[in-house]
Design a protein around this motif. Structure first.
Motif, PDB file in Angstrom:
ATOM      1  N   LEU A 263       5.193   4.837  -0.788  1.00 14.99           N
ATOM      2  CA  LEU A 263       5.416   6.029  -0.953  1.00 14.99           C
ATOM      3  C   LEU A 263       5.857   6.838   0.315  1.00 14.99           C
ATOM      4  N   TYR A 264       5.032   6.935   1.361  1.00 22.37           N
ATOM      5  CA  TYR A 264       5.652   7.495   2.787  1.00 22.37           C
ATOM      6  C   TYR A 264       4.614   6.948   3.971  1.00 22.37           C
ATOM      7  N   GLU A 265       5.068   7.160   5.065  1.00 23.37           N
ATOM      8  CA  GLU A 265       4.258   7.128   6.103  1.00 23.37           C
ATOM      9  C   GLU A 265       4.692   7.927   7.142  1.00 23.37           C
TER      10      GLU A 265
ATOM     11  N   VAL B  44       5.318  14.024  -5.762  1.00 27.89           N
ATOM     12  CA  VAL B  44       4.418  13.147  -4.657  1.00 27.89           C
ATOM     13  C   VAL B  44       3.613  14.283  -3.659  1.00 27.89           C
TER      14      VAL B  44
ATOM     15  N   GLU C 257      -4.805  -0.783  -7.487  1.00 30.85           N
ATOM     16  CA  GLU C 257      -4.672   0.454  -6.814  1.00 30.85           C
ATOM     17  C   GLU C 257      -3.304   0.880  -6.690  1.00 30.85           C
ATOM     18  N   LEU C 258      -2.170   0.176  -6.674  1.00 31.23           N
ATOM     19  CA  LEU C 258      -0.748   0.837  -6.670  1.00 31.23           C
ATOM     20  C   LEU C 258      -0.451   1.551  -7.817  1.00 31.23           C
TER      21      LEU C 258
ATOM     22  N   LEU D 265      -1.118   5.077  -7.638  1.00 31.18           N
ATOM     23  CA  LEU D 265      -0.293   5.940  -6.851  1.00 31.18           C
ATOM     24  C   LEU D 265       1.180   6.232  -7.651  1.00 31.18           C
TER      25      LEU D 265
ATOM     26  N   ASP E 297       0.728  -1.296  -0.109  1.00 29.81           N
ATOM     27  CA  ASP E 297      -0.103   0.023   0.060  1.00 29.81           C
ATOM     28  C   ASP E 297       0.802   1.391  -0.066  1.00 29.81           C
ATOM     29  N   GLU E 298       0.104   2.347   0.197  1.00 30.53           N
ATOM     30  CA  GLU E 298       0.888   3.706   0.190  1.00 30.53           C
ATOM     31  C   GLU E 298       1.897   3.834   1.084  1.00 30.53           C
TER      32      GLU E 298
END
Length: 298
Positions: free
Chosen positions: A80-82, A155, A141-142, A145, A75-76
């Motif tokens: 990407l980031y968290e 981003v 879904e990825l 992104l 997932d995101e």
């Protein structure tokens, strides 16, 4: 992204220097992806050198290699980031008398941001090769992104705003074609299909990777692997497994590729029991009498 290569011939030469022997199609695709600042989408069977190509480009150009390994459910937060929630909680607890509006301004900052591969790649000031590996294993879904990263090199982080690329990374996206990728993603990429190499190219790869292999063995090694790839197997031998088999024969001091040699070392090439059974039947090695035959196969 500064142009990594000046010509197709330079791609070929520099990749050869780091141990990757590209076909003309591969060298041309890498040059165009670099020259046009486009991601390169590579499809093909597992084990034909898609991932290794990204590593070779990074080595040949002295670039950092950042890899996003895809899998079902990624997932995101992993791509990407968290936010570092534990650190944010400590910050809020330490200033418990602070109102939420004030605390929010402090906890949603760079200090608490954990960059994952996609964000790390576009923020890296050094020359970067971003490998998005086996995208077909991830949920569709990825891909949504990825569109902003691949198309606009940025981003969007709601709490911080838009993070624009410091430098455009050289992007390689690989797929084993387990599922069809979206047209939106394909439009943003150049496309390359890598199949198993020709016999001539695979011999050259084996000779380069295993120089101690007797030159007379290189041809039957490649011929045997090619014969296995034409069978109905769950997993055909990869180029890396061909190289491993060549190293196996060197370790055993093998002088000829006989039926007995193939049978005793088949586990280096095939990793499924059903594939062993199919291969042994096709190679006529199941009959115990074949062990006494001295004829070289194939």
């Amino acid at each position: 992204m500064s142009k990594l290569f000046a010509s197709v011939d330079e791609v070929t030469g520099r990749l050869r220097q780091v141990g990757y022997l590209p076909s003309l199609d591969i060298a041309t695709a890498v040059f165009l992806a670099s020259h046009l600042d486009k991601p390169l989408l590579i499809e093909g069977p597992a084990g034909v050198g898609k991932t290794e190509l990204a590593a070779a480009v990074a080595t040949a150009t002295a670039s950092d290699l950042i890899r996003l390994q895809c899998y079902e459910g990624i997932d995101e937060a992993r791509a990407l980031y968290e936010w570092n929630h534990a650190k944010q909680l400590l910050r809020i607890t330490a200033t418990a008398d602070e109102g939420w509006d004030s605390a929010r301004d402090h906890v949603f900052t760079e200090e608490f941001l954990l960059a994952r591969p996609l964000l790390a790649a576009i923020r890296n000031p050094r020359s970067t090769v971003l490998l998005i590996d086996e995208l077909d294993k991830a949920d569709v879904e990825l891909e949504g992104l990825l569109l902003e990263v691949l198309g606009d090199h940025q981003v969007s982080i709601p709490e911080l705003g838009t993070v624009t690329a410091v430098g455009t990374p050289f992007v390689i996206v690989t797929s084993n074609a387990v599922r069809e990728l979206s047209e939106a993603l394909k439009r943003r990429c150049l496309y390359l299909h890598i199949d198993y190499p020709t016999a001539e190219l695979e011999r050259a790869i084996v000779r380069m990777k295993v120089p101690e292999l007797d030159e007379a063995l290189a041809e039957p090694v490649v011929r045997t692997v090619a014969a296995l790839r034409h069978m109905s197997l769950r997993k055909a031998p990869s180029i890396a497994e061909t190289v491993d088999w060549a190293r196996t024969l060197v370790a055993l001091g093998t002088r000829r590729v006989t039926g007995t040699v193939i049978r005793s070392t088949l586990g280096v090439l095939l990793k499924h029991r059903s594939d062993h059974h199919t291969a042994l039947q096709r190679l006529e090695l199941l009959d115990s009498a074949s062990e006494s035959r001295s004829a070289t196969w194939p």
